[in-house]
Design a protein around this motif. Structure first.
Motif, mmCIF file in Angstrom:
data_model
loop_
_atom_site.group_PDB
_atom_site.id
_atom_site.type_symbol
_atom_site.label_atom_id
_atom_site.label_comp_id
_atom_site.label_asym_id
_atom_site.label_seq_id
_atom_site.Cartn_x
_atom_site.Cartn_y
_atom_site.Cartn_z
ATOM 1 N N UNK A 46 0.762 -1.117 -0.081
ATOM 2 C CA UNK A 46 -0.045 0.124 -0.169
ATOM 3 C C UNK A 46 1.024 1.263 0.043
ATOM 4 N N UNK A 47 0.512 2.258 -0.431
ATOM 5 C CA UNK A 47 1.001 3.726 -0.654
ATOM 6 C C UNK A 47 1.211 4.034 0.937
ATOM 7 N N UNK A 48 2.383 4.514 1.310
ATOM 8 C CA UNK A 48 2.409 4.794 2.879
ATOM 9 C C UNK A 48 1.565 5.914 3.374
ATOM 10 N N UNK A 49 1.352 7.153 2.656
ATOM 11 C CA UNK A 49 0.713 8.246 3.158
ATOM 12 C C UNK A 49 -0.760 7.923 3.486
ATOM 13 N N UNK A 50 -1.292 7.116 2.269
ATOM 14 C CA UNK A 50 -2.798 6.903 2.492
ATOM 15 C C UNK A 50 -2.990 5.618 3.535
ATOM 16 N N UNK A 51 -2.137 4.599 3.491
ATOM 17 C CA UNK A 51 -2.119 3.375 4.600
ATOM 18 C C UNK A 51 -2.014 4.030 5.997
ATOM 19 N N UNK A 100 -2.609 7.269 7.000
ATOM 20 C CA UNK A 100 -3.699 8.166 7.201
ATOM 21 C C UNK A 100 -4.956 7.465 7.729
ATOM 22 N N UNK A 101 -4.918 6.254 6.960
ATOM 23 C CA UNK A 101 -6.132 5.165 7.523
ATOM 24 C C UNK A 101 -5.882 4.463 8.847
ATOM 25 N N UNK A 128 0.989 17.156 2.753
ATOM 26 C CA UNK A 128 0.344 15.786 2.880
ATOM 27 C C UNK A 128 0.494 15.588 4.260
ATOM 28 N N UNK A 143 -1.955 14.722 7.509
ATOM 29 C CA UNK A 143 -1.548 13.469 8.538
ATOM 30 C C UNK A 143 -1.427 14.031 9.886
#
Lengths: 430, 430
Positions: free
Chosen positions: A71-76, A78-79, A106, A110
């Motif tokens: 998974x892409x780190x920032x989206x992961x 943030x989730x 970003x 976060x």
């Protein structure tokens, strides 16, 4: 209170052992977010300072899956922010393949979403093939670090564009933002031109925490100047102490104190109920690595292809410029010291992709970490579980309680932000 | 089942009315994630197809706060993914100020995290000052759309790099990825060179949903070629029907069917218990807009500064090239048709930043939406609440039940992915 150890979790989808996903019962998906949520819960049960997600910007389906798929780190992260409450969240983003405005924004976002738990691992990206995914020629080592230095500086300026009290939101007068308290940065440097200000107000931590992992001369200078946490690559306590001292003594020339950077070596702990059980587990894990995969990992880490060499002869001599990856230096030094064969070296390298491996009962592992911590080889550790979830729970439920009993590690979270966990002040606006 | 309406929520931090944050009890923060989680819950209570977050890449502290300050869309929607279960999550990312590898990867990641609910609103970014935040000169309209066309094409190719069954994860053999089922894209176009493959496997939706909002000739062609959802700017039902028909009839030349694109006009509903209460509420909201702010919004939307003009004279004539923002065309058309003064026009524009405003009891609003839907001015609506949370709850709890009673809108979620909500097939790998 005495000096306290800090613990980070180094997160790769299926664990840090190259073949950890093959272990019975181990997590074998890189994209199953529910499994990652469970990892977050275990990390908080262990009162970890930080979950840190490594990254890579290309896929080679023939290489180890941890280089290829995630998974892409920032989206992961943030989730993950919404299903954790305390633990810091560190995402890797490259200074060579992104831009300062996007990155500053970003991580500020976060930081708001997580209530002050964001951290940015600023890497320059070493693998030259990655340029082809971004339509550019990969810059050389020196240029990448020059870019990175300017990049981090611009990001910090952007984080300071808004005063903490710039948002007024006065319903009566209709004044939402006090324009006197927001400023452009008008940066024009060698690599970046960024006007600013950022389109998000000042983050809860002021500056999200900055992580840095470079081991070259340029990387160490960047860490000494700009980082809050330095991840280090180690294989030997004496070398680690020397590197630790080297980094700490660089800080005053940047107007910083030695305690302003937390040094966390990466380590893969293989924990058993007894030392023997742990050794058997490591042997089982090592048995899952195919020779071809192991050689590929070695080639990647050392930047040299050894296929065709005699596997049972000593590791051949290599000259290293100091711009080489920390892994190359640390691994070859160990190979020489211990008179390793190429087969020994590739087994070691493939285990935790070049990182330090420790193996034993919880007691044995706690002893080792304590020695490293107390003799200033480390301020704590970036824990790289060989596989998930059990390989991480073994550490959290076995080793952490011993560290706590010995007064080395927290028994509860005392702060709410990552800076507070690390004992770092919130930066004043410059 | 008869044709069903689709509903999106257009999310700006404090609501879509320029002065909505000043309304008593309204949300007045753009960075309070807990407040956004509550918005997500209301959207799911209303069985919305989609939450869509607009974006802007610069801050002007003297402009309206919704242009200036917000959480970054991808991190915000990734975080929202874990506190919602059904609703689609659409983030705006610019094709002028990002790169295809990063965008393809981030949306695939969001699609995994959300279980198939990701959508990308591909915009070209119209405001020329934004170039200064990225160290470049803002490209002109034609060039931005040429870039965008290639960009979207590359992203879709990257999403197809991995076969759905490329991840084997066979513990026994040690084969994790079948290399035969992953391919580079080797794209070399006019604007982008991207080798690929992506470092994430094929997304749950195959392709995350693509949203598009451009109203110029180039924007309509791009929507007809590549978009799954088109957001439109409307002020008049006849014009909206003509635009709807125009877009739908462009689809066959791209090998697509009219139902392959869902057309959702943006609309700000101001809901009262009676029509009079709603009008009073709108008047109160309009009273919170200062004249200066209203003129600034008008200047931004029309790309022309009217300061110094007579506010009570008719709107002056302007020539418009067809590359102009859809807002300019639609607003000036309405101004001419209704013989508006500049004061009328800036009030209208400032209300919902140029979008259509409807005002009335739930019954009145449902009647209007039904007429637009049934006479093919729309396939549904992108709802822009004037403020949060009440201004959105008024719609969800007042208008949605009427639409359901009339058989126009779902009574429960029937699918689990955004494509399923929209009735769109999962794309085969090309």
């Amino acid at each position: 209170m005495s000096r306290q150890m800090h613990l980070g979790l180094f997160l790769l989808g299926t664990g840090s052992h190259t073949a950890g996903w093959r272990y019975p019962g181990a997590l074998d998906s890189f994209v199953d977010f529910a499994a990652i949520q469970k990892i977050g819960q275990i990390a908080e049960r262990g009162l970890f300072d930080l979950i840190f997600m490594g990254d890579n910007l290309n896929a080679d389906p023939k290489a180890h899956p941890s280089y290829t798929l995630r998974l892409e780190p920032l989206t992961m992260l943030a989730a993950l922010a919404t299903s954790t409450r305390h633990v810091g969240l560190g995402a890797t983003v490259s200074t060579t393949y992104s831009d300062p405005f996007t990155v500053a924004r970003a991580f500020a976002s976060l930081d708001f979403i997580s209530g002050g738990r964001a951290a940015w691992n600023a890497v320059t990206t070493s693998n030259p093939v990655i340029g082809a995914n971004f339509g550019t020629v990969h810059p050389d080592h020196a240029r990448r670090y020059e870019m990175a230095g300017e990049f981090v500086d611009v990001v910090k300026q952007l984080w300071d564009g808004w005063a903490d009290d710039a948002v007024v939101a006065d319903r009566k007068s209709g004044l939402y933002i006090d324009p006197q308290k927001v400023r452009a940065i008008d940066h024009e440097g060698e690599f970046f031109k960024v006007k600013g200000p950022l389109n998000i107000s000042r983050a809860p931590q002021g500056h999200p925490v900055v992580l840095q992992a470079g081991g070259s001369e340029a990387g160490l200078q960047m860490a000494a100047k700009s980082a809050d946490v330095a991840f280090s690559v180690v294989q030997d306590i004496d070398e680690a102490r020397a590197s630790y001292a080297d980094l700490k003594k660089r800080l005053p020339s940047f107007g910083r104190r030695p305690e302003d950077v937390t040094v966390l070596p990466g380590v893969m702990p293989v924990v058993g109920r007894t030392d023997k059980e742990a050794r058997d587990k490591l042997n089982e894990l090592q048995g899952y690595i195919g020779d071809g995969k192991a050689m590929a990992v070695l080639a990647e880490r050392l930047g040299q292809d050894f296929s065709g060499y005699d596997l049972d002869a000593p590791v051949p001599e290599m000259d290293l410029p100091d711009t080489y990856h920390a892994f190359t230096r640390v691994l070859l030094s160990k190979a020489r010291r211990e008179k390793m064969t190429l087969r020994d070296l590739y087994s070691l390298t493939a285990a935790a992709r070049g990182h330090w491996v420790i193996c034993g009962s919880p007691e044995t592992i706690a002893n080792t970490l304590q020695e490293w911590f107390e003799t200033r080889a480390a301020d704590g550790f970036n824990i790289m579980p060989p596989y998930f979830h059990e390989g991480f729970e073994d550490f959290v439920d076995g080793v952490v309680p011993i560290l706590q009993e010995r007064g080395l590690f927290r028994r509860q979270y005392e702060g709410s932000t990552l800076r507070e966990h690390l004992g770092l002040a919130r930066p004043q606006r410059s």
